[in-house]
Design an enzyme around this catalytic site. Sequence first.
Site, short mmCIF file in Angstrom:
data_model
loop_
_atom_site.label_atom_id
_atom_site.label_comp_id
_atom_site.label_asym_id
_atom_site.label_seq_id
_atom_site.Cartn_x
_atom_site.Cartn_y
_atom_site.Cartn_z
N ASN A 77 11.13 -3.03 3.87
CA ASN A 77 10.06 -3.58 3.04
C ASN A 77 9.17 -2.42 2.59
OD1 ASN A 77 7.83 -4.90 1.96
ND2 ASN A 77 7.12 -5.71 3.92
N HIS A 97 5.60 -8.19 9.24
CA HIS A 97 5.22 -8.25 10.66
C HIS A 97 5.22 -9.68 11.19
CE1 HIS A 97 1.39 -8.68 8.44
NE2 HIS A 97 1.03 -9.46 9.43
#
Length: 200
Positions: free
Chosen positions: A163, A172
């Site tokens: 990413n 996350h």
Amino acid sequence: MTADIFDALADELTDAATLARLHTRLAADADGAGVLDVAYRTVDTPVGPLLLAATPAGLVRVAFDIEDHSAVLAGLAVRISPRILRAPQRLDTAVRQLDEYFAKRRTTFDVPVDLRLTQGFRRSVVERLRAIGYGERASYAAVATAVGSPKAVRAVGSACAHNPLPVVIPCHRVVRSDGTPGQYVGGAAAKAALLRLEAA
């Protein structure tokens, strides 16, 4: 002798101030002339210094210190353009929004983004990550299903690891099916810190 030291120090400070002014003018002139393809700056955060880079289209890269900021900039020079310059002004909005996020005054980012560094399946995953809300978590398997490839769990993990805009696009929030955090581009401690921030 002491006077000489003070004179030398004054000259050095004047030179530093002059160089800073010249750099600021160069960045503004380059941006105004349309020849600044990638502007960058760093910002200190609770998860360490982050490198932010933006094209005229939007934020193109967020990088943790663990990724080696110099290597990231070299990669941007190859993949986007060698016309890269530290030009903090282009990134003021992104910095403000990051500050608000870490102060728990912002739950979503609305800066323009440039996703040219991710394509194909990985881009589908990155775009899907934006749908995972603040404080929520999704498993790699759930993300794979959501992008129409339920068996591509490992590929989802790889897409999250690549990413280009961590924190701003929340990879996350993707965890293992058993609830454990899993790997993270910024390191395990950074992922845990972000998850704690959003859970509090």
